[in-house]
Design a protein around this motif. Structure first.
Motif, mmCIF file in Angstrom:
data_model
loop_
_atom_site.group_PDB
_atom_site.id
_atom_site.type_symbol
_atom_site.label_atom_id
_atom_site.label_comp_id
_atom_site.label_asym_id
_atom_site.label_seq_id
_atom_site.Cartn_x
_atom_site.Cartn_y
_atom_site.Cartn_z
ATOM 1 N N PHE A 176 -9.153 7.845 1.712
ATOM 2 C CA PHE A 176 -10.146 8.171 0.834
ATOM 3 C C PHE A 176 -9.585 8.203 -0.440
ATOM 4 C CE2 PHE A 176 -12.497 9.949 4.656
ATOM 5 C CZ PHE A 176 -13.400 9.056 4.592
ATOM 6 N N TYR A 177 -8.499 8.905 -0.867
ATOM 7 C CA TYR A 177 -7.830 8.966 -2.086
ATOM 8 C C TYR A 177 -7.884 7.699 -2.765
ATOM 9 C CZ TYR A 177 -4.039 9.328 -5.333
ATOM 10 O OH TYR A 177 -3.312 8.996 -6.473
ATOM 11 N N LEU A 178 -7.177 6.678 -2.009
ATOM 12 C CA LEU A 178 -7.261 5.314 -2.464
ATOM 13 C C LEU A 178 -8.571 4.670 -2.977
ATOM 14 C CD1 LEU A 178 -4.396 3.638 -0.084
ATOM 15 C CD2 LEU A 178 -4.062 4.525 -2.397
ATOM 16 N N LEU A 179 -9.474 4.753 -2.077
ATOM 17 C CA LEU A 179 -10.718 4.296 -2.261
ATOM 18 C C LEU A 179 -11.301 5.120 -3.720
ATOM 19 C CD1 LEU A 179 -12.565 4.176 1.124
ATOM 20 C CD2 LEU A 179 -11.717 2.270 -0.275
ATOM 21 N N ARG A 180 -11.219 6.342 -3.761
ATOM 22 C CA ARG A 180 -11.467 7.069 -4.919
ATOM 23 C C ARG A 180 -10.768 6.512 -6.183
ATOM 24 N NH1 ARG A 180 -12.433 13.562 -5.827
ATOM 25 N NH2 ARG A 180 -13.121 13.387 -7.910
ATOM 26 N N ARG A 181 -9.475 6.382 -6.069
ATOM 27 C CA ARG A 181 -8.748 5.852 -7.070
ATOM 28 C C ARG A 181 -8.986 4.609 -7.700
ATOM 29 N NH1 ARG A 181 -3.980 3.273 -8.207
ATOM 30 N NH2 ARG A 181 -2.570 4.080 -9.797
ATOM 31 N N ASN A 182 -9.085 3.642 -6.702
ATOM 32 C CA ASN A 182 -9.702 2.227 -7.110
ATOM 33 C C ASN A 182 -10.893 2.214 -7.886
ATOM 34 O OD1 ASN A 182 -7.077 1.122 -5.901
ATOM 35 N ND2 ASN A 182 -7.897 0.845 -4.006
ATOM 36 N N GLY A 183 -11.956 3.138 -7.437
ATOM 37 C CA GLY A 183 -13.120 2.968 -7.763
ATOM 38 C C GLY A 183 -13.143 3.795 -9.122
ATOM 39 N N ALA A 184 -12.212 4.601 -9.445
ATOM 40 C CA ALA A 184 -12.151 5.277 -10.831
ATOM 41 C C ALA A 184 -11.432 4.261 -11.782
ATOM 42 C CB ALA A 184 -11.364 6.341 -10.980
ATOM 43 N N SER A 185 -10.646 3.277 -11.133
ATOM 44 C CA SER A 185 -9.917 2.330 -12.115
ATOM 45 C C SER A 185 -10.739 1.426 -12.537
ATOM 46 C CB SER A 185 -8.747 1.826 -11.389
ATOM 47 O OG SER A 185 -8.925 0.950 -10.342
ATOM 48 N N ARG A 186 -11.886 1.202 -11.784
ATOM 49 C CA ARG A 186 -12.763 -0.036 -12.330
ATOM 50 C C ARG A 186 -13.853 0.685 -13.064
ATOM 51 N NH1 ARG A 186 -13.655 -3.058 -6.146
ATOM 52 N NH2 ARG A 186 -11.437 -3.784 -5.973
ATOM 53 N N VAL B 230 -2.423 12.481 15.011
ATOM 54 C CA VAL B 230 -1.660 12.898 13.648
ATOM 55 C C VAL B 230 -1.947 11.796 12.520
ATOM 56 C CG1 VAL B 230 0.239 13.444 12.670
ATOM 57 C CG2 VAL B 230 -0.218 14.399 15.112
ATOM 58 N N THR B 231 -1.818 10.572 12.991
ATOM 59 C CA THR B 231 -1.936 9.515 12.026
ATOM 60 C C THR B 231 -3.293 9.647 11.232
ATOM 61 O OG1 THR B 231 -2.241 7.787 13.508
ATOM 62 C CG2 THR B 231 0.215 8.197 12.695
ATOM 63 N N ALA B 232 -4.276 9.554 12.118
ATOM 64 C CA ALA B 232 -5.722 9.857 12.010
ATOM 65 C C ALA B 232 -6.037 10.847 10.893
ATOM 66 C CB ALA B 232 -6.667 9.592 13.022
ATOM 67 N N ALA C 175 -6.632 9.320 7.367
ATOM 68 C CA ALA C 175 -8.107 9.336 6.549
ATOM 69 C C ALA C 175 -8.115 9.901 5.330
ATOM 70 C CB ALA C 175 -8.963 9.836 7.659
ATOM 71 N N PRO C 176 -7.672 11.080 4.935
ATOM 72 C CA PRO C 176 -7.964 11.544 3.735
ATOM 73 C C PRO C 176 -6.957 10.862 2.658
ATOM 74 C CG PRO C 176 -7.229 13.393 5.222
ATOM 75 C CD PRO C 176 -7.216 12.138 6.001
ATOM 76 N N PHE C 177 -5.833 10.289 2.967
ATOM 77 C CA PHE C 177 -5.222 9.392 1.976
ATOM 78 C C PHE C 177 -6.097 8.296 1.705
ATOM 79 C CE2 PHE C 177 -2.331 5.879 1.411
ATOM 80 C CZ PHE C 177 -1.554 6.199 0.238
#
Length: 354
Positions: free
Chosen positions: A344-354, A334-336, A340-342
């Protein structure tokens, strides 16, 4: 003569009160979420028990006299010990993950960075090769705890972290190499003892091994002591974010501080993993969520991530127990699926902020 206007006297108490509430609000929200998760974890299951009846059973009020004895047994012998242990496990993983991210200044660091999960897996694999092994034997957590700590000590000895800037990189690489080696040995032992591996595989996916109060009693001292030590070193983690050289200029003994933090976080993680199995993404995603919501000051981040980790794992365990009821999924699945989607969201958010 022209008069000079006098500035109004600053209102100290309202601003101080507002500052206090702004600082206390995140802790209040985390505590409310944890209380709701605790109540839901005890009340919801194959036999639903209303929260009012749970309260009566726990406090022994007069209302509990008319309840069936089986409900009290379900609460005290099954759900309450599991709930408390899952809470402790979530606290251990989230606080250790935040500490490792601060130690190595690496947002991808998690509690298993130095091979703790692989070492625990190897310990379980060795345990199932013992003649007369029983799948429900309490020897599994002992071997898992010993394997996790042994691998961390071996990794630290191999890397021999020093004062140069590459010491953290050597430690991480040594952890990856040792973890891969231990995981390969564990897979080989599992392959040779197929008939005993079902229980071990469930543990690898985050299946809680033992019921009752034994996991709570045995893991509680290690987890609580480790968490308190990490809380006390929040300022040290803040100093480490400036780099080793600048941290040493403040008078901090960087190598000793890092050694204490690594051993403490490893011991805390190993104590939880020994009974709960390898559960991913709690130690990786929850510190990121706490940092996203309330900032990166480790004096606040550590306790907030700890409370949030307990709540998230309790809710994940609740889903694991109810999604395919009466069957129970390993909570690591369940945690995986949720983590995992969360991430990926963090990675996309950090990439967009840069």
């Amino acid at each position: 003569m022209r008069s000079i206007p006098i500035a109004p006297r600053p209102r100290i108490f309202p601003s101080a009160r507002g500052d206090f509430f702004s600082r206390a609000l995140p802790y209040g929200l985390c505590l409310l979420l944890l209380a709701a998760a605790l109540i839901a974890s005890v009340a919801i299951g194959a036999v639903p028990i209303p929260p009012g009846q749970v309260w009566s059973i726990l406090w022994g009020t007069s209302d509990s006299a008319g309840l069936p004895p089986s409900l009290a047994s379900i609460v005290w012998d099954l759900r309450l010990p599991r709930t408390i242990f899952v809470m402790l496990l979530g606290m251990a993983l989230a606080s250790s993950g935040a500490a490792f991210q601060g130690i190595f200044r690496n947002p991808l660091a998690d509690p298993y960075l130095l091979g703790i999960g692989s070492g625990a897996s190897l310990g379980v694999a060795i345990a199932i090769t013992i003649p007369g092994f029983a799948p429900s034997s309490p020897v599994i957590p002992v071997f898992a705890f010993a394997g996790a700590l042994f691998l961390v000590i071996m990794v630290y000895g191999w890397a021999r972290p020093g004062r140069d800037s590459a010491s953290s990189t050597r430690l991480i690489l040594a952890g990856v190499a040792a973890g891969a080696f231990a995981q390969s040995l564990a897979a080989f032992l599992f392959y040779r003892t197929v008939e005993q591996t079902q229980r071990a595989i469930a543990w690898l996916m985050g299946g809680l091994l033992l019921g009752g109060w034994d996991p709570v009693r045995l893991s509680l001292p290690y987890i609580l002591i480790g968490i308190l030590i990490m809380f006390a070193m929040g300022r040290v983690l803040n100093l480490l974010q400036f780099g080793e050289e600048q941290a040493e200029q403040t008078g901090l003994n960087v190598q000793r501080a890092r050694w204490i933090l690594i051993i403490t976080a490893s011991m805390t993680t190993a104590a939880g993993v020994a009974f709960g199995g390898v559960i991913g993404f709690i130690g990786l995603a929850v510190p990121h969520l706490a940092r996203l919501l309330w900032g990166g000051d480790y004096r606040r981040l550590l306790p907030l991530a700890t409370l949030l980790g307990a709540s998230v794992l309790l809710l994940a365990d609740l889903l694991a127990r109810t999604l395919l009821a009466p069957q129970q999924l390993p909570v690591g699945i369940v945690t995986a699926l949720l983590g995992a989607p969360f991430f990926f969201y963090l990675l996309r958010r950090n990439g967009a902020s840069r």
